[in-house]
Structure formats: C-alpha cells, structure tokens
Design an enzyme around this catalytic site. Structure first.
Site, PDB file in Angstrom:
ATOM      1  N   LYS A   1      68.169 -51.843  27.696  1.00 17.46           N
ATOM      2  CA  LYS A   1      67.108 -51.259  28.519  1.00 17.46           C
ATOM      3  C   LYS A   1      66.250 -52.374  29.114  1.00 17.46           C
ATOM      4  O   LYS A   1      65.737 -53.236  28.394  1.00 17.46           O
ATOM      5  CB  LYS A   1      66.221 -50.366  27.646  1.00 17.46           C
ATOM      6  CG  LYS A   1      66.315 -48.891  27.984  1.00 17.46           C
ATOM      7  CD  LYS A   1      65.524 -48.089  26.986  1.00 17.46           C
ATOM      8  CE  LYS A   1      64.886 -46.895  27.657  1.00 17.46           C
ATOM      9  NZ  LYS A   1      64.151 -46.064  26.706  1.00 17.46           N
TER      10      LYS A   1
HETATM   11  O1  G3P Z   1      62.243 -43.636  25.874  1.00 19.06           O
HETATM   12  C1  G3P Z   1      61.519 -43.485  27.028  1.00 19.06           C
HETATM   13  C2  G3P Z   1      60.786 -42.172  27.173  1.00 19.06           C
HETATM   14  O2  G3P Z   1      61.627 -41.108  26.881  1.00 19.06           O
HETATM   15  C3  G3P Z   1      59.440 -42.141  26.537  1.00 19.06           C
HETATM   16  O3  G3P Z   1      58.905 -40.860  26.468  1.00 19.06           O
HETATM   17  O4  G3P Z   1      57.235 -39.244  25.629  1.00 19.06           O
HETATM   18  O5  G3P Z   1      56.786 -41.710  25.393  1.00 19.06           O
HETATM   19  O6  G3P Z   1      56.686 -40.600  27.614  1.00 19.06           O
HETATM   20  P1  G3P Z   1      57.314 -40.603  26.262  1.00 19.06           P
END
Ligand code: G3P
Length: 216
Positions: free
Chosen positions: A83
C-alpha cells in the site's frame, strides 16, 4: 465483487476466513498499531491465514524510503500487496514497483483525478475512502462511480477497491456500481449476515418444529 476484510486483528481474520467468503485483507498503520504487534510479524501471520491479496502499507513518505520499504514488504509472502499513499513520490514509487512486478494498492484516494494518476502509474488497486468523504459532507460513493466510469472509458486495468466502508449500504452500492472489491470492517461483515426477519423466522420454525409429531 470480491470481499476483503479491513483489519490487522488475526482473530477477526480467522473468524471471517472460516465463513469461506473472504477474498483478501487490507491493513493500514492505524490497524496494525491497534494490534500492538510489529508490522512484519503481523503481516506474516495474516498471509499464512489468507491465500488472497494482503495489503500492507509503507510507513515512510519519501521516495527512496518508500521504495526500500515496499521492496522489503514484498518479500514477506507472494500474496503481499504494498500500500502506497497517493502523494507525488508515491506515484513514482508505484511506477517502479509495477515495473518490478510488485503489486500495489494506492491508498488515501479522495478524487477521480487522483485515481487516474494511480492507474497511469500502473497501480493494481486504487482505494477511494468513501466513509471519510462522507464524514466531510461529500458523497463518497459518487467518487467511486466517477472512477469506475473513467476507468471504463479508457480501459485501465487498475481494480477499484472501495475502502473506509462504514455500513452495509456502502457495500450494496459498491456492488451495484460494479466495483471490483470492497474492504469491510469485521463489524460490518456481521451486519451483512444479520437480518431481523431471518431471526424471527428461524425462531418460529424452531417453535413449530417442536410441534411436529415424532411418529405416525
Ligand atoms: O484501510 C483503509 C480504510 O479502509 C480506513 O477506513 O474507517 O479508518 O476511514 P477508516
């Protein structure tokens, strides 16, 4: 559409994998930090549980450091996807990694134009963060729709991985739009399974089953 789990918690990953429906895993620095484990140890165990793509994120933000870290992460297992943040040097790193056959997931994408640049760099996956867009008053799924439309117009191979999923509705809309992948928190996977009418119906079947005569 492929379903990934968005967590670094191996207990959650094992439970989701037991369902037999898990296609892959995404992690990020926040999720790994929450486990209290070193990055490499954590990703190594996740890759041993799930044969599908496992995204592990670089922590560096400069070109040289990101490239070195990405190459190091890629040695963990054949199913590692590195990533990389959607920043100027990140796009340069993705281009080099693509040339080396290392799979990439370009993260922190918030616009269709950013997504086009990631595709041009050869990203394997682009991760639009729909929940975080919703949080600031933009319709996150609109960005997913725009990306799918533009990628279709030009035939880009980069897969659209809907990230920052907060609810079953995000997953449903992603499927309707034809996104390639949704990465879903453990809690939301549970919400996809559960329906109150299923529970009520099953309770009635169990009660009625007890009334069925055992003989004759
Ligand atoms: O892994 C990246 C993403 O899915 C993060 O999600 O909930 O922290 O905005 P969030």
């Amino acid at each position: 559409m492929q379903l990934f789990i968005d967590t670094a918690d191996v207990q959650e990953i094992r439970e989701a994998a037991e369902l037999g429906l898990l296609d892959g895993v995404t992690t990020n620095p926040t999720l790994v930090a929450a486990t209290g484990r070193p990055m490499r140890e954590c990703l190594t165990e996740i890759c041993s549980i799930v044969p599908g793509p496992v995204s592990g994120e670089v922590l560096a933000t400069t070109y040289d450091e990101m490239l070195a870290e990405a190459r190091e992460l890629a040695t963990i297992a054949p199913n590692i996807v590195v990533k990389i943040p959607l920043i100027r040097d990140g796009l340069r790193v993705v281009k080099v990694l693509t040339g080396e056959g290392i799979k990439t997931n370009v993260t922190l994408c918030f616009s269709p134009l950013q997504a086009v640049l990631a595709a041009k760099a050869g990203a394997t996956y682009i991760s639009p963060f729909v929940g975080r867009l919703d949080d600031v008053g933009h319709e996150g799924m609109d960005v997913v729709h725009q990306i799918i439309e533009i990628y279709g117009n030009y035939g880009y191979d980069t897969k659209v991985l809907v990230a920052s999923v907060r609810s079953p509705l995000h997953v449903l809309t992603a499927m309707q739009m034809g996104a390639d992948v949704a990465t879903i928190p453990f809690k939301v996977i549970g919400q996809l399974i559960k329906h109150p009418l299923t529970d009520v119906g099953l309770a009635r079947f169990i009660a009625d089953a007890a009334k069925i005569p055992s003989k004759g």
